[in-house]
Scaffold this active site. Structure first.
Site, PDB file in Angstrom:
ATOM      1  N   ASP A   9      49.332  -5.554 109.981  1.00 42.48           N
ATOM      2  CA  ASP A   9      48.894  -4.373 109.225  1.00 42.48           C
ATOM      3  C   ASP A   9      47.383  -4.224 109.251  1.00 42.48           C
ATOM      4  O   ASP A   9      46.855  -3.124 109.142  1.00 42.48           O
ATOM      5  CB  ASP A   9      49.288  -4.478 107.739  1.00 42.48           C
ATOM      6  CG  ASP A   9      50.741  -4.792 107.523  1.00 42.48           C
ATOM      7  OD1 ASP A   9      51.557  -4.360 108.353  1.00 42.48           O
ATOM      8  OD2 ASP A   9      51.051  -5.476 106.533  1.00 42.48           O
ATOM      9  N   ASP A  12      63.782   2.093 101.422  1.00 44.74           N
ATOM     10  CA  ASP A  12      62.514   1.763 100.754  1.00 44.74           C
ATOM     11  C   ASP A  12      61.957   2.914  99.919  1.00 44.74           C
ATOM     12  O   ASP A  12      60.785   3.279 100.042  1.00 44.74           O
ATOM     13  CB  ASP A  12      61.458   1.325 101.785  1.00 44.74           C
ATOM     14  CG  ASP A  12      61.739  -0.036 102.373  1.00 44.74           C
ATOM     15  OD1 ASP A  12      62.420  -0.844 101.715  1.00 44.74           O
ATOM     16  OD2 ASP A  12      61.281  -0.309 103.503  1.00 44.74           O
ATOM     17  N   GLU A  57      64.083  -8.350  97.165  1.00 43.07           N
ATOM     18  CA  GLU A  57      63.868  -6.909  97.305  1.00 43.07           C
ATOM     19  C   GLU A  57      65.115  -6.159  96.853  1.00 43.07           C
ATOM     20  O   GLU A  57      66.234  -6.485  97.263  1.00 43.07           O
ATOM     21  CB  GLU A  57      63.536  -6.532  98.744  1.00 43.07           C
ATOM     22  CG  GLU A  57      63.348  -5.036  98.913  1.00 43.07           C
ATOM     23  CD  GLU A  57      62.852  -4.639 100.283  1.00 43.07           C
ATOM     24  OE1 GLU A  57      63.303  -3.584 100.785  1.00 43.07           O
ATOM     25  OE2 GLU A  57      62.008  -5.352 100.847  1.00 43.07           O
ATOM     26  N   GLU A  83      62.437 -14.044 101.868  1.00 41.09           N
ATOM     27  CA  GLU A  83      62.872 -12.717 101.423  1.00 41.09           C
ATOM     28  C   GLU A  83      64.229 -12.407 102.048  1.00 41.09           C
ATOM     29  O   GLU A  83      64.314 -12.111 103.241  1.00 41.09           O
ATOM     30  CB  GLU A  83      61.847 -11.656 101.823  1.00 41.09           C
ATOM     31  CG  GLU A  83      62.206 -10.262 101.358  1.00 41.09           C
ATOM     32  CD  GLU A  83      61.132  -9.248 101.691  1.00 41.09           C
ATOM     33  OE1 GLU A  83      61.495  -8.104 102.009  1.00 41.09           O
ATOM     34  OE2 GLU A  83      59.935  -9.599 101.636  1.00 41.09           O
ATOM     35  N   ASP A 120      67.824   0.403 105.251  1.00 42.52           N
ATOM     36  CA  ASP A 120      66.754   0.092 104.308  1.00 42.52           C
ATOM     37  C   ASP A 120      65.822   1.297 104.178  1.00 42.52           C
ATOM     38  O   ASP A 120      64.972   1.522 105.037  1.00 42.52           O
ATOM     39  CB  ASP A 120      66.001  -1.131 104.848  1.00 42.52           C
ATOM     40  CG  ASP A 120      65.138  -1.810 103.809  1.00 42.52           C
ATOM     41  OD1 ASP A 120      65.162  -1.382 102.657  1.00 42.52           O
ATOM     42  OD2 ASP A 120      64.444  -2.774 104.168  1.00 42.52           O
ATOM     43  N   ASP A 139      59.975  -7.517  95.685  1.00 37.73           N
ATOM     44  CA  ASP A 139      59.590  -6.295  96.385  1.00 37.73           C
ATOM     45  C   ASP A 139      60.277  -5.144  95.671  1.00 37.73           C
ATOM     46  O   ASP A 139      61.511  -5.000  95.718  1.00 37.73           O
ATOM     47  CB  ASP A 139      60.013  -6.359  97.851  1.00 37.73           C
ATOM     48  CG  ASP A 139      58.925  -6.939  98.738  1.00 37.73           C
ATOM     49  OD1 ASP A 139      57.950  -7.485  98.198  1.00 37.73           O
ATOM     50  OD2 ASP A 139      59.055  -6.858  99.974  1.00 37.73           O
ATOM     51  N   HIS A 181      50.863  -7.979 105.994  1.00 39.96           N
ATOM     52  CA  HIS A 181      51.220  -8.674 107.234  1.00 39.96           C
ATOM     53  C   HIS A 181      49.947  -8.749 108.084  1.00 39.96           C
ATOM     54  O   HIS A 181      49.067  -7.888 107.980  1.00 39.96           O
ATOM     55  CB  HIS A 181      52.242  -7.904 108.063  1.00 39.96           C
ATOM     56  CG  HIS A 181      53.568  -7.668 107.419  1.00 39.96           C
ATOM     57  ND1 HIS A 181      53.780  -6.669 106.497  1.00 39.96           N
ATOM     58  CD2 HIS A 181      54.760  -8.274 107.603  1.00 39.96           C
ATOM     59  CE1 HIS A 181      55.056  -6.677 106.132  1.00 39.96           C
ATOM     60  NE2 HIS A 181      55.676  -7.647 106.783  1.00 39.96           N
TER      61      HIS A 181
END
Length: 473
Positions: free
Chosen positions: A139, A344, A303, A267, A342, A331, A136
Site C-alpha cells: 500500500d 467490505d 473480520e 485473520e 467479500d 477488521d 500492507h
C-alpha cells in the site's frame, strides 16, 4: 509561500475515464520533506453534535470523551484507518474500472504519489479523530523490479510517515505483508510449491516486521489470501500447512529478536480468492495455532465480512476467539448477505455492532483495535464520500457500544444465561463441573433418576424482544 493549482492531466491507475478533470485542489510544491496543504480544504474537523444534528459532516453518536462503563468512548473504540481501501481503492470491480480519483494530485506509481497518500491519510485521520492506521507493504509504495529498491522506497516513505506521526500523535495499529496480489503468489506464499517464492514471501514478512517495529505498531497480521487450494488433486495439504506454520515461527523468532513485543494475528477467511483457505474461521485458525505451538504469540484479527462468508455471525467468531483467550483485533466492516463474496461495506447495522461490542466488553476489550477494512460503494466516488463513510461507521460502532453497555447494565440477558445452567451449581451438576465424578457414577445416578425433566425453555423470542427494547425502546 507560493502555492500552485494542479489539475489532473493523467488518468488514475485503474481509471480509464477520459475528458474529465478532477476538481482543482490547492497544493504546495510537493518535494520530499515538504507537506501538501489540505486536500479536503472544504471539510473541517468532524465534531460530535448529537443525534438531533442535521449536519452530515458531524458525529451523531460518537462522542470520544463520553464515559461508558468507566472508560471513554475513544478508549473502548480504538479506530484505525485501513491504508489499502481508503487511500488506494478506486472503486474498481470485476466488471469495471475505477470511479474514484485517488491520485491526490500526483502520478500513480511514483514516490510523489506515495507521499501524497501519506498527506491525505493523515489529514483524514486528524479531521475524523482517528488515532491509528493499518498498512500492507504494497500500500505504501509502488513495488520495484528489484526487492532491494522496493525496500529502499519503503524506508523512505516510512521516514516520512514517522514525521507525520510525530506531528500528529497518530499511531500504527498493525502492519502486514501483501502476499496475495502479485502473480508470484498464484499458488500461495508460504504454501507455495516454489521454494523461491517462499523465500520472497519471507523477505516481505521480514521487511514489514522491520517497518512495523519502526512505526511502533501494536501488532502484525498474517492474512493467508492465497494460502489454500482450488483442488485437492494437485495439493499436499499437510506439507503446505507445515510450511505456513514454519514461516510464522520464523516471523515470531525474528520479531522478538528485533524488539517487537506486540501480538501476531491470524485473520480468518474461508474463501475468495481461493476456493478453500486454510484459516477458514476462528475455530479452524485456533486449532491450527495450537497444533503448531503458535498460540502463545498469536491471537486473531476477526473480520465481520469474513465470519459471514464462513456461514457464521460476526458475534460467533468473536465469541469463539474470546472464550479461547485469542480475541485480539477486529477488521470492522460488514458484507452483503445477498452476495457471496467479500464486499467490505462500511458498517451500518447497529444490531450487528451492538452484539460485536457486547462480546468485546465481556472479553475485557481488545489488544488491537477496530480497523475500518472497508470501502465506500462504487457510486460513492467523491472526496466528501470518503468522510461520510467513516462518519457512518464510527457512529454505528459508537451506538453499538452504547447499546451493548445497556445490555450489560440491564442484566436480564446475562442473568437468564446464568439461570439456564443453574443445575450445575450444586449436587450432581457441581460434581460434574469439578470433575469429581466418573462415568459409572453418572450412569447409576441416571438409573435412580428414571427419566429427566425437559431442560426448560430457552426463551429465545423473549430475549430477542429484550434486545429490541434496548436497541429501539
Amino acid at each position: 509561500m507560493l502555492y500552485l493549482r494542479k489539475k489532473r492531466k493523467h488518468s488514475n491507475t485503474n481509471d480509464k475515464r477520459t475528458n474529465r478533470e478532477a476538481v482543482p485542489t490547492l497544493y504546495k510544491e510537493h518535494e520530499k520533506g515538504k507537506t501538501m496543504t489540505e486536500y479536503f480544504n472544504e471539510i473541517k474537523k468532524i465534531q460530535y453534535e448529537g443525534s438531533d444534528s442535521k449536519d452530515d459532516f458531524s458525529f451523531k453518536f460518537y462522542n470520544p470523551e463520553q464515559i461508558v462503563l468507566g472508560k471513554t468512548m475513544k478508549e473502548h473504540l480504538p479506530f484505525a484507518m485501513a491504508w489499502w481501501h481508503n487511500l488506494c481503492n478506486c472503486g474498481t470491480d470485476i466488471f469495471g474500472t475505477g470511479t474514484a480519483d485517488k491520485t491526490f494530485g500526483a502520478v500513480p506509481g511514483t514516490m510523489e504519489h506515495a507521499r501524497a497518500k501519506v498527506d491525505v491519510g493523515f489529514e483524514m485521520m486528524e479531521k475524523l479523530g482517528i488515532e491509528y492506521f493499518c498498512f500492507h507493504d504494497a500500500d505504501l509504495v509502488p513495488e520495484a523490479a528489484d526487492i532491494k529498491e522496493t525496500n529502499r522506497r519503503l524506508d523512505e516513505i516510512t521516514d516520512y510517515i514517522l514525521e507525520k506521526m510525530k506531528e500528529t500523535g497518530i499511531k500504527c495499529m498493525w502492519g502486514t505483508a501483501n502476499l496475495t496480489n502479485n502473480p508470484r503468489y498464484m499458488s500461495g506464499a508460504a504454501s507455495s510449491n516454489s521454494a523461491d517464492v517462499f523465500c520472497f514471501a519471507a523477505a516481505q514478512v521480514k521487511k514489514t516486521l522491520d517497518l512495523t517495529v519502526k512505526l511502533g505498531g501494536k501488532g502484525y497480521v498474517f492474512w493467508g489470501g492465497r494460502e489454500g487450494y482450488e483442488t485437492l488433486l494437485n495439493t499436499d495439504v499437510k506439507f503446505e500447512q507445515e510450511n505456513i506454520a514454519n514461516l510464522m515461527r520464523m516471523a515470531v523468532e525474528y520479531g522478538r529478536k528485533i524488539g517487537f513485543t506486540g501480538d501476531f494475528y491470524i485473520e480468518p477467511k474461508p474463501k475468495e480468492p481461493m476456493k478453500h483457505q486454510y484459516d477458514f474461521d476462528a475455530a479452524t485458525a485456533i486449532g491450527f495455532l495450537r497444533q503448531y505451538g503458535l498460540d502463545k504469540d498469536f491471537k486473531l484479527n476477526i473480520e465481520a465480512n469474513h465470519a459471514t462468508l464462513a456461514g457464521h455471525t460476526f458475534q460467533h467468531d468473536l465469541r469463539i476467539s474470546a472464550i479461547n483467550g485469542m480475541l485480539g483485533s477486529i477488521d470492522a466492516n460488514q458484507g452483503d448477505l445477498f452476495l457471496g463474496w467479500d464486499t467490505d461495506h462500511f458498517s451500518s447495522d447497529v444490531y450487528e455492532t451492538t452484539l460485536c461490542m457486547y462480546e468485546v466488553l465481556k472479553a475485557g476489550g481488545l489488544t488491537g483495535g477496530l480497523n475500518f477494512d472497508a470501502k465506500q460503494r462504487r457510486q460513492s466516488n467523491t472526496k466528501e464520500d470518503m468522510f461520510l463513510a467513516f462518519i457512518l461507521a464510527m457512529d454505528t460502532f459508537a451506538l453499538g457500544l452504547l447499546k451493548a453497555a445497556k445490555i450489560i447494565e440491564d442484566g436480564r440477558i446475562d442473568n437468564f444465561i446464568k439461570e439456564k445452567y443453574k443445575s450445575y451449581e450444586n449436587g450432581i451438576g457441581a460434581e460434574i463441573v469439578a470433575k469429581k465424578v466418573k462415568l459409572e457414577a453418572l450412569s447409576a445416578y441416571a438409573e435412580n433418576l428414571g427419566a429427566p425433566a425437559l431442560p426448560g425453555s430457552g426463551r429465545q423470542e423473549m430475549l430477542e424482544s429484550i434486545l429490541n427494547t434496548i436497541l429501539f425502546g
